[in-house]
Design a protein around this motif. Structure first.
Motif, short mmCIF file in Angstrom:
data_model
loop_
_atom_site.label_atom_id
_atom_site.label_comp_id
_atom_site.label_asym_id
_atom_site.label_seq_id
_atom_site.Cartn_x
_atom_site.Cartn_y
_atom_site.Cartn_z
N PRO B 56 0.85 -1.19 0.00
CA PRO B 56 0.00 0.00 0.00
C PRO B 56 0.89 1.25 0.00
N MET B 59 1.28 3.04 3.23
CA MET B 59 2.18 2.37 4.17
C MET B 59 3.64 2.71 3.84
N LYS B 62 4.55 6.05 5.02
CA LYS B 62 4.81 6.12 6.47
C LYS B 62 6.18 5.55 6.82
N ILE B 63 6.54 4.45 6.15
CA ILE B 63 7.77 3.74 6.53
C ILE B 63 9.01 4.50 6.04
#
Lengths: 146, 196
Positions: B56, B59, B62-63
């Motif tokens: 995604p 995701m 964010k990482i």
């Protein structure tokens, strides 16, 4: 007789409540099946809440060393866990080869790893909330060891 | 009198159902945009293997900023001056952005064919490596993503996190295909969480 029934009911209630609390973070499910005659068949179902508790109770020197080693990657691990928690169910990685299949997925709030090869079948399912709590415990151990 | 009441009740029921249907339609139209997924697919028919990766984009966004390692910091990757070879990439990009759709570079020799073009808001690169098992590489990158990559203040940085955000806003796009006699690699973005 009535008193005994009340005590039994109370104990059953306490047992049920304890089980409910223990399983409130879901359960970790591990299944290993060796594909050979007389091979191992292991099935473990454990309350996920035990994982952060186990980290908390682990011997401090060993835990501090592990926490120090994992410390540089902690922000990325936290971000990954948060991202996984917020994402929809998805197969993150799937590897297929002759006689082997590996899959890492998010399914229903859990991280699920399936490995199937010529020697054995492994299935591990861990609630993401438990992973998050365990990471928090490791981070706390890391900050305590500094 | 009773018949009139029944008729009115039926009409009210139908109107309520219509209103509910309209609200559901409007609600779904105003809902948050669908999650985008970055897919990587590697097929190796000769060995009968394949690798599928589905991430995604939210995701990944964010990482990425949480990884600080080597040249990657806070979602930005440092490019060393030597790798830029003195090329002013921003000026080059500006020229490409304002230019009409066109084929900018075509190189054909005995070892390889290379083509770089701009079409429909995308930068397209085709490479055929004749020496290396007739390997074909096709890259399509939306200009908005390229702009986001170079949106940092520093000249020697690429903003990967901004590029991912731009990729989320772009439509479904096949970014990279690499194909040779034994393997095929595809990288693309769409709104589906599977590769089926």
């Amino acid at each position: 007789m009535i008193l005994l029934a009340k005590v039994a009911l109370g104990m059953a209630g306490v047992g049920l409540a304890s089980a409910g609390v223990l399983c409130s973070e879901g359960v970790v499910y591990v299944k290993v099946i060796e594909k050979q005659p007389q091979g191992l068949h292991i099935r473990v179902i454990a309350p996920a809440m035990l994982a952060p508790i186990a980290v908390h109770l682990a011997p401090q020197p060993a835990l501090a060393r592990a926490a120090r080693e994992i410390q540089p990657y902690m922000p990325a691990i936290r971000a990954a866990v948060d991202g996984m928690r917020d994402s929809d169910d998805v197969v993150f990685v799937e590897v297929k080869g002759p006689g082997q299949h590996v899959e890492v997925a998010k399914s229903g709030g859990s991280i699920v790893v399936d490995v199937d090869d010529a020697g054995e079948t492994v299935h591990v399912s861990t609630p993401i909330r438990a992973v998050s709590s365990t990471v928090d415990e490791l981070a706390a151990a890391s900050s305590n060891s500094l | 009198m009773r018949e009139t009441m029944r008729r009115r009740t039926r009409i009210a029921t139908v109107l309520c159902m219509l209103a509910a249907g309209m609200m559901a339609l409007v609600g779904s139209a105003m809902a948050a945009p669908a999650e985008k997924y970055l897919h990587v697919n590697v097929e190796d028919p000769t060995r009968g293997g394949s690798v599928n990766v589905n991430v995604p984009l939210s995701m990944a966004e964010k990482i990425l900023p949480a990884i600080n390692n080597h040249d990657l910091h806070y979602g930005k990757v440092s490019i060393h001056n030597a790798e830029m070879n003195g090329v002013d990439v921003r000026a080059l990009l500006d020229a490409v952005r304002t230019a009409p759709d066109n084929e900018f570079v075509t190189v054909k020799d005995k070892d390889s064919d290379v083509r770089v073009a701009k079409a429909n808001g995308n930068i397209i690169v085709h490479v055929i490596d004749k020496k290396n098992k007739q390997q074909r590489v096709d890259v399509t990158v939306p200009l908005k993503v390229v702009d986001a990559l170079f949106s940092t203040a520093k000249n020697d940085e690429l903003d990967i996190a901004a590029a991912l955000r731009a990729l989320s806003d772009a439509g479904d796009v096949l970014l990279v295909t690499v194909q040779d006699s034994s393997e095929k690699v595809r990288v693309w973005v769409d709104s589906r969480n599977t590769q089926d």
